[in-house]
Design a protein around this motif. Structure first.
Motif, PDB file in Angstrom:
ATOM      1  N   GLY A  14       0.819  -1.209   0.000  1.00 14.85           N
ATOM      2  CA  GLY A  14       0.000   0.000   0.000  1.00 14.85           C
ATOM      3  C   GLY A  14       0.854   1.260   0.000  1.00 14.85           C
ATOM      4  N   SER A  15       1.899   1.259   0.801  1.00 12.74           N
ATOM      5  CA  SER A  15       2.787   2.426   0.853  1.00 12.74           C
ATOM      6  C   SER A  15       3.516   2.631  -0.465  1.00 12.74           C
ATOM      7  CB  SER A  15       3.799   2.279   1.994  1.00 12.74           C
ATOM      8  OG  SER A  15       3.133   2.324   3.239  1.00 12.74           O
ATOM      9  N   ARG A  16       3.966   1.546  -1.068  1.00 16.03           N
ATOM     10  CA  ARG A  16       4.655   1.658  -2.354  1.00 16.03           C
ATOM     11  C   ARG A  16       3.709   2.211  -3.414  1.00 16.03           C
ATOM     12  NH1 ARG A  16       6.702  -3.556  -4.813  1.00 16.03           N
ATOM     13  NH2 ARG A  16       6.454  -4.056  -2.643  1.00 16.03           N
ATOM     14  N   ILE A  17       2.488   1.712  -3.451  1.00 15.41           N
ATOM     15  CA  ILE A  17       1.490   2.205  -4.404  1.00 15.41           C
ATOM     16  C   ILE A  17       1.203   3.687  -4.156  1.00 15.41           C
ATOM     17  CG2 ILE A  17      -0.980   2.088  -4.946  1.00 15.41           C
ATOM     18  CD1 ILE A  17      -0.678  -1.014  -4.782  1.00 15.41           C
ATOM     19  N   LEU A  18       1.051   4.073  -2.898  1.00 19.58           N
ATOM     20  CA  LEU A  18       0.783   5.476  -2.573  1.00 19.58           C
ATOM     21  C   LEU A  18       1.941   6.371  -2.999  1.00 19.58           C
ATOM     22  CD1 LEU A  18      -0.859   5.002   0.926  1.00 19.58           C
ATOM     23  CD2 LEU A  18      -2.009   5.774  -1.166  1.00 19.58           C
ATOM     24  N   LYS A  19       3.172   5.889  -2.823  1.00 22.12           N
ATOM     25  CA  LYS A  19       4.339   6.676  -3.241  1.00 22.12           C
ATOM     26  C   LYS A  19       4.339   6.893  -4.752  1.00 22.12           C
ATOM     27  CE  LYS A  19       8.343   5.810  -1.122  1.00 22.12           C
ATOM     28  NZ  LYS A  19       9.456   5.107  -0.456  1.00 22.12           N
ATOM     29  N   VAL A  20       4.045   5.851  -5.503  1.00 23.40           N
ATOM     30  CA  VAL A  20       4.007   5.959  -6.961  1.00 23.40           C
ATOM     31  C   VAL A  20       2.859   6.870  -7.393  1.00 23.40           C
ATOM     32  CG1 VAL A  20       3.651   4.666  -9.107  1.00 23.40           C
ATOM     33  CG2 VAL A  20       5.182   3.771  -7.343  1.00 23.40           C
ATOM     34  N   ASN A  21       1.703   6.728  -6.753  1.00 16.46           N
ATOM     35  CA  ASN A  21       0.565   7.580  -7.088  1.00 16.46           C
ATOM     36  C   ASN A  21       0.873   9.042  -6.774  1.00 16.46           C
ATOM     37  OD1 ASN A  21      -0.707   5.217  -7.788  1.00 16.46           O
ATOM     38  ND2 ASN A  21      -2.291   5.338  -6.234  1.00 16.46           N
ATOM     39  N   HIS A  22       1.541   9.291  -5.663  1.00 16.02           N
ATOM     40  CA  HIS A  22       1.931  10.654  -5.288  1.00 16.02           C
ATOM     41  C   HIS A  22       2.857  11.240  -6.362  1.00 16.02           C
ATOM     42  CE1 HIS A  22       4.723  13.413  -3.022  1.00 16.02           C
ATOM     43  NE2 HIS A  22       3.556  13.974  -2.772  1.00 16.02           N
ATOM     44  N   ALA A  23       3.849  10.466  -6.780  1.00 15.74           N
ATOM     45  CA  ALA A  23       4.769  10.928  -7.834  1.00 15.74           C
ATOM     46  C   ALA A  23       4.020  11.127  -9.146  1.00 15.74           C
ATOM     47  CB  ALA A  23       5.909   9.925  -8.017  1.00 15.74           C
ATOM     48  N   GLY A  24       3.094  10.232  -9.448  1.00 17.75           N
ATOM     49  CA  GLY A  24       2.305  10.351 -10.672  1.00 17.75           C
ATOM     50  C   GLY A  24       1.446  11.597 -10.679  1.00 17.75           C
ATOM     51  N   LEU A 162      -0.213   9.913 -30.754  1.00 21.21           N
ATOM     52  CA  LEU A 162       0.222  10.129 -29.372  1.00 21.21           C
ATOM     53  C   LEU A 162      -0.160   9.031 -28.397  1.00 21.21           C
ATOM     54  CD1 LEU A 162      -0.463  13.949 -28.952  1.00 21.21           C
ATOM     55  CD2 LEU A 162       1.756  12.809 -29.082  1.00 21.21           C
ATOM     56  N   SER A 163      -1.334   8.446 -28.564  1.00 21.36           N
ATOM     57  CA  SER A 163      -1.822   7.487 -27.568  1.00 21.36           C
ATOM     58  C   SER A 163      -0.845   6.358 -27.259  1.00 21.36           C
ATOM     59  CB  SER A 163      -3.183   6.918 -27.971  1.00 21.36           C
ATOM     60  OG  SER A 163      -4.158   7.926 -27.862  1.00 21.36           O
ATOM     61  N   PRO A 164      -0.293   5.677 -28.262  1.00 19.91           N
ATOM     62  CA  PRO A 164       0.628   4.582 -27.919  1.00 19.91           C
ATOM     63  C   PRO A 164       1.888   5.064 -27.198  1.00 19.91           C
ATOM     64  CG  PRO A 164       0.022   4.510 -30.259  1.00 19.91           C
ATOM     65  CD  PRO A 164      -0.540   5.766 -29.701  1.00 19.91           C
ATOM     66  N   VAL A 165       2.410   6.199 -27.605  1.00 20.12           N
ATOM     67  CA  VAL A 165       3.634   6.724 -26.995  1.00 20.12           C
ATOM     68  C   VAL A 165       3.366   7.198 -25.570  1.00 20.12           C
ATOM     69  CG1 VAL A 165       5.393   8.542 -27.169  1.00 20.12           C
ATOM     70  CG2 VAL A 165       4.582   7.389 -29.235  1.00 20.12           C
ATOM     71  N   VAL A 166       2.302   7.951 -25.390  1.00 20.26           N
ATOM     72  CA  VAL A 166       1.960   8.475 -24.063  1.00 20.26           C
ATOM     73  C   VAL A 166       1.587   7.334 -23.126  1.00 20.26           C
ATOM     74  CG1 VAL A 166       0.321   9.918 -22.789  1.00 20.26           C
ATOM     75  CG2 VAL A 166       1.318  10.758 -24.922  1.00 20.26           C
ATOM     76  N   ALA A 167       0.811   6.385 -23.610  1.00 19.87           N
ATOM     77  CA  ALA A 167       0.417   5.250 -22.762  1.00 19.87           C
ATOM     78  C   ALA A 167       1.644   4.439 -22.351  1.00 19.87           C
ATOM     79  CB  ALA A 167      -0.599   4.370 -23.488  1.00 19.87           C
ATOM     80  N   ALA A 168       2.532   4.151 -23.303  1.00 20.82           N
ATOM     81  CA  ALA A 168       3.741   3.377 -22.984  1.00 20.82           C
ATOM     82  C   ALA A 168       4.639   4.136 -22.011  1.00 20.82           C
ATOM     83  CB  ALA A 168       4.504   3.046 -24.267  1.00 20.82           C
ATOM     84  N   SER A 169       4.745   5.440 -22.188  1.00 19.76           N
ATOM     85  CA  SER A 169       5.549   6.257 -21.270  1.00 19.76           C
ATOM     86  C   SER A 169       4.958   6.248 -19.874  1.00 19.76           C
ATOM     87  CB  SER A 169       5.640   7.696 -21.780  1.00 19.76           C
ATOM     88  OG  SER A 169       6.241   7.739 -23.043  1.00 19.76           O
ATOM     89  N   THR A 170       3.650   6.360 -19.780  1.00 20.96           N
ATOM     90  CA  THR A 170       2.968   6.353 -18.485  1.00 20.96           C
ATOM     91  C   THR A 170       3.167   5.009 -17.798  1.00 20.96           C
ATOM     92  OG1 THR A 170       1.338   7.919 -19.343  1.00 20.96           O
ATOM     93  CG2 THR A 170       0.748   6.747 -17.319  1.00 20.96           C
ATOM     94  N   GLU A 171       3.004   3.927 -18.551  1.00 22.69           N
ATOM     95  CA  GLU A 171       3.235   2.579 -17.998  1.00 22.69           C
ATOM     96  C   GLU A 171       4.682   2.436 -17.514  1.00 22.69           C
ATOM     97  OE1 GLU A 171       1.211   0.157 -17.362  1.00 22.69           O
ATOM     98  OE2 GLU A 171      -0.523   0.404 -18.669  1.00 22.69           O
ATOM     99  N   ALA A 172       5.628   2.948 -18.285  1.00 24.70           N
ATOM    100  CA  ALA A 172       7.043   2.837 -17.925  1.00 24.70           C
ATOM    101  C   ALA A 172       7.342   3.592 -16.629  1.00 24.70           C
ATOM    102  CB  ALA A 172       7.925   3.359 -19.057  1.00 24.70           C
ATOM    103  N   VAL A 173       6.790   4.783 -16.487  1.00 21.62           N
ATOM    104  CA  VAL A 173       7.020   5.565 -15.270  1.00 21.62           C
ATOM    105  C   VAL A 173       6.424   4.848 -14.061  1.00 21.62           C
ATOM    106  CG1 VAL A 173       6.417   7.730 -14.110  1.00 21.62           C
ATOM    107  CG2 VAL A 173       7.261   7.773 -16.450  1.00 21.62           C
ATOM    108  N   ILE A 174       5.258   4.272 -14.220  1.00 25.59           N
ATOM    109  CA  ILE A 174       4.649   3.512 -13.119  1.00 25.59           C
ATOM    110  C   ILE A 174       5.519   2.308 -12.777  1.00 25.59           C
ATOM    111  CG2 ILE A 174       2.661   2.081 -12.456  1.00 25.59           C
ATOM    112  CD1 ILE A 174       0.929   4.034 -14.192  1.00 25.59           C
ATOM    113  N   TRP A 175       5.986   1.608 -13.790  1.00 26.99           N
ATOM    114  CA  TRP A 175       6.827   0.427 -13.580  1.00 26.99           C
ATOM    115  C   TRP A 175       8.099   0.809 -12.830  1.00 26.99           C
ATOM    116  CZ3 TRP A 175      11.691  -1.288 -14.940  1.00 26.99           C
ATOM    117  CH2 TRP A 175      11.920  -2.654 -14.785  1.00 26.99           C
ATOM    118  N   VAL A 176       8.765   1.876 -13.273  1.00 29.38           N
ATOM    119  CA  VAL A 176       9.991   2.338 -12.611  1.00 29.38           C
ATOM    120  C   VAL A 176       9.677   2.740 -11.168  1.00 29.38           C
ATOM    121  CG1 VAL A 176      11.699   4.210 -12.564  1.00 29.38           C
ATOM    122  CG2 VAL A 176      11.208   3.034 -14.704  1.00 29.38           C
ATOM    123  N   GLY A 177       8.590   3.490 -10.980  1.00 28.92           N
ATOM    124  CA  GLY A 177       8.229   3.941  -9.644  1.00 28.92           C
ATOM    125  C   GLY A 177       7.988   2.792  -8.675  1.00 28.92           C
ATOM    126  N   MET A 178       7.374   1.730  -9.141  1.00 30.03           N
ATOM    127  CA  MET A 178       7.101   0.585  -8.270  1.00 30.03           C
ATOM    128  C   MET A 178       8.384  -0.157  -7.888  1.00 30.03           C
ATOM    129  SD  MET A 178       3.975   0.450  -7.325  1.00 30.03           S
ATOM    130  CE  MET A 178       3.761  -1.215  -6.685  1.00 30.03           C
TER     131      MET A 178
END
Length: 180
Positions: A14-24, A162-178
């Motif tokens: 939960g804390s890890r998810i909250l940290k990633v959501n906060h950064a997001g 834009l959608s594929p690039v933005v979506a992939a970038s968003t997924e990547a940032v979430i993955w890195v954050g976790m």
């Protein structure tokens, strides 16, 4: 003993998810900040809407930060990566105009909403404080998605580009954050 270990693991998740959501949320603020600057040149009629969406993201970031502070947790190490990436994305897409701005919001929110739903499934019955924090932002994020999708009627180019690039970038940032 086993119950304590499971509860600790749930709290850590939960804390890890909250940290990633906060950064997001910080990244989202920076996307809107960049878009607002550019929209003053390319889509003046969207500036008030973008400022409203940004104010929602500021509130969301505060919700996650308050819960992290209550837990004695620091922010995610990807916080500044989200800021820089968000601002560059926002400024760049803002310079491309209203359809690019809307396509970016739709792509980001589609990924975010899917992750929020997954997080709620993972945390329900295990970390109710995290569930409450996540649940408190879903309505705004859905509104951002749906309202922005309304700007795309008749426009296929920017969503397709834009959608594929933005979506992939968003997924990547979430993955890195976790993993940060």
């Amino acid at each position: 003993m086993e119950d304590q270990t499971a509860a600790r693991d749930d709290s850590v998740l939960g804390s890890r998810i909250l940290k990633v959501n906060h950064a997001g949320e910080h990244g989202a603020i920076c996307i809107y900040s960049g878009q607002i600057i550019a929209a003053r040149l390319t889509a003046r009629d969207m500036v008030i809407e973008l400022e409203e969406f940004k104010s929602h993201e500021v509130r969301h970031r505060a919700v996650f930060w308050a819960e992290l502070q209550r837990r004695g947790r620091r922010r995610c190490r990807s916080y500044w990566l989200c800021a820089l990436g968000g601002f560059v994305l926002g400024l760049g897409t803002g310079l491309l105009g209203r359809k690019a701005i809307a396509a970016t919001t739709v792509a980001v929110e589609r990924v975010v909403l899917r992750h929020l739903e997954q997080q709620l499934e993972q945390l329900r019955g295990k970390d109710e404080a995290a569930v409450a924090a996540i649940s408190s932002i879903i309505e705004d994020e859905t509104q951002h998605h749906d309202h922005s999708a309304g700007h795309l009627h008749g426009g296929k180019f920017w969503p397709q580009v834009l959608s594929p690039v933005v979506a992939a970038s968003t997924e990547a940032v979430i993955w890195v954050g976790m993993r940060a």
